[in-house]
Design an enzyme around this catalytic site. Structure first.
Site, PDB file in Angstrom:
ATOM      1  CE  LYS A 131      -3.732  -2.127   1.918  1.00 22.27           C
ATOM      2  NZ  LYS A 131      -4.397  -2.640   3.690  1.00 22.27           N
ATOM      3  CD  GLN A 171      -2.995  -3.965   6.783  1.00 21.46           C
ATOM      4  OE1 GLN A 171      -3.896  -3.404   6.018  1.00 21.46           O
ATOM      5  NE2 GLN A 171      -3.525  -5.664   5.910  1.00 21.46           N
ATOM      6  CG  ASP A 185      -9.343  -0.631   4.551  1.00 15.59           C
ATOM      7  OD1 ASP A 185      -9.088  -0.912   3.971  1.00 15.59           O
ATOM      8  OD2 ASP A 185      -8.670  -0.513   5.541  1.00 15.59           O
TER       9      ASP A 185
HETATM   10  N1  GUN Z   1      -6.476  -6.928   6.756  1.00 15.91           N
HETATM   11  C1  GUN Z   1      -6.043  -7.754   4.959  1.00 15.91           C
HETATM   12  N2  GUN Z   1      -7.225  -6.921   4.125  1.00 15.91           N
HETATM   13  C2  GUN Z   1      -6.837  -5.899   4.105  1.00 15.91           C
HETATM   14  C3  GUN Z   1      -7.232  -4.155   3.740  1.00 15.91           C
HETATM   15  O1  GUN Z   1      -7.882  -4.436   2.651  1.00 15.91           O
HETATM   16  N3  GUN Z   1      -7.757  -3.443   4.598  1.00 15.91           N
HETATM   17  C4  GUN Z   1      -7.548  -3.566   5.769  1.00 15.91           C
HETATM   18  N4  GUN Z   1      -7.105  -2.757   7.072  1.00 15.91           N
HETATM   19  N5  GUN Z   1      -6.770  -4.565   6.332  1.00 15.91           N
HETATM   20  C5  GUN Z   1      -7.232  -5.597   5.540  1.00 15.91           C
END
Ligand code: GUN
Length: 282
Positions: free
Chosen positions: A54, A98, A121
């Site tokens: 990311k 996350q 998200d």
């Molecule tokens: N953990 C696994 N996939 C994601 C996601 O798309 N966003 C977040 N915040 N955590 C994750």
């Protein structure tokens, strides 16, 4: 028949290129670059990889990423204070925590504290509710990324029978809402579903989001169906999807690989959601 591979990496890169141009143009017009706060608590290896992807994508498109790498010993109060500070910081457009958070942190409470206006998200109950009501604002990155991918491949959704195998709050459920909003007739399978095999076999579009390696067998796929594999399961040193790819590809018309399918679309959608957050706030 061998299915056509859906190259998520390529589609995502095209999206990132468009975003990069748009952000550069805005910068020329005097608008500051969007900013995304990325919070990682602890050192879970998979989460570290996702977060680094990311942050790399932010760099690529010109989104400022603010790093918060916190120790696993971070307390609930400390994390809630950070979210509060970021909610009130006008220089921050998006906040991403996350998932999963290490024990004993209360993840649901933390996610609920993120301002719905910065919830890039799309995990906040308000944003999930808006999607369910067909008035989406921030749409969960993975399901929305799947829709963008199907659009890019010119795959028709409206009028099709779709099945979502998996019913998690952040992926399976919003995926079903997305397909429904796009005009599909949607079956959602979960841990109590009987005869999943038949439900999959009756579907034109199969989305697997269970988190169990090769749970969806290739022989369950109807000839010509479109198969979208959201699963990323580490088995030994390999990444395996939720679909038995080698068999499924002989029945499907289109199929996503793992890795290189849905994963890059999730990241690209997070970037576009962050730009949208900035646009909404100006
Ligand atoms: N953990 C696994 N996939 C994601 C996601 O798309 N966003 C977040 N915040 N955590 C994750």
């Amino acid at each position: 028949m061998t299915a056509q591979l859906i190259d998520g990496k390529l589609i995502a890169n095209n999206l990132l290129e468009d975003l990069k141009k748009e952000i550069a143009k805005r910068e020329e017009d005097g608008i500051r670059n969007p900013a995304l706060a990325v919070i990682l608590v602890g050192d879970d290896p998979a989460s570290t990889v996702y977060v680094n992807n990311k942050r790399r994508a932010c760099e690529k498109v010109g989104i400022k990423s603010l790093f918060y790498d916190l120790p696993a010993t971070t307390t609930q109060i400390e994390l809630e204070k950070l979210i509060d500070d970021l909610n009130n910081d006008s220089g921050v457009d998006g906040i991403l925590v996350q998932s999963p958070l290490p024990d004993p942190l209360d993840e649901d409470r933390i996610l609920d504290l993120i301002s719905p206006d910065k919830d890039v998200d799309g995990f906040h109950p308000i944003n999930l509710g808006l999607l369910a009501m067909r008035q989406p604002k921030f749409r969960s990155c993975t399901p929305y990324g799947v829709i963008k991918m199907l659009k890019a491949m010119e795959i028709e959704i409206s009028g099709k029978d779709a099945v979502v195998v998996g019913a998690s709050n952040h992926v399976g459920r919003p995926m079903a809402f997305e397909l429904l909003m796009a005009g599909a007739t949607v079956t959602q399978c979960h841990s109590k579903t009987q005869n999943i095999q038949d439900k999959v076999y009756n579907s034109d579009i199969v989305v697997a989001a269970v988190g169990r390696p090769e749970m969806v067998k290739g022989s369950w796929i109807k000839k010509g169906a479109v198969v979208i594999d959201i699963g990323i399961n580490r088995v030994g040193d390999k990444l395996i999807g939720d679909v038995e790819f080698e068999v499924a590809k002989n029945n499907a018309s289109f199929i996503t690989p793992v890795p290189g399918g849905v994963g890059p679309m999730t990241v690209a959608t997070l970037m576009s959601n962050t730009l949208d957050a900035q646009k909404n706030s100006l």
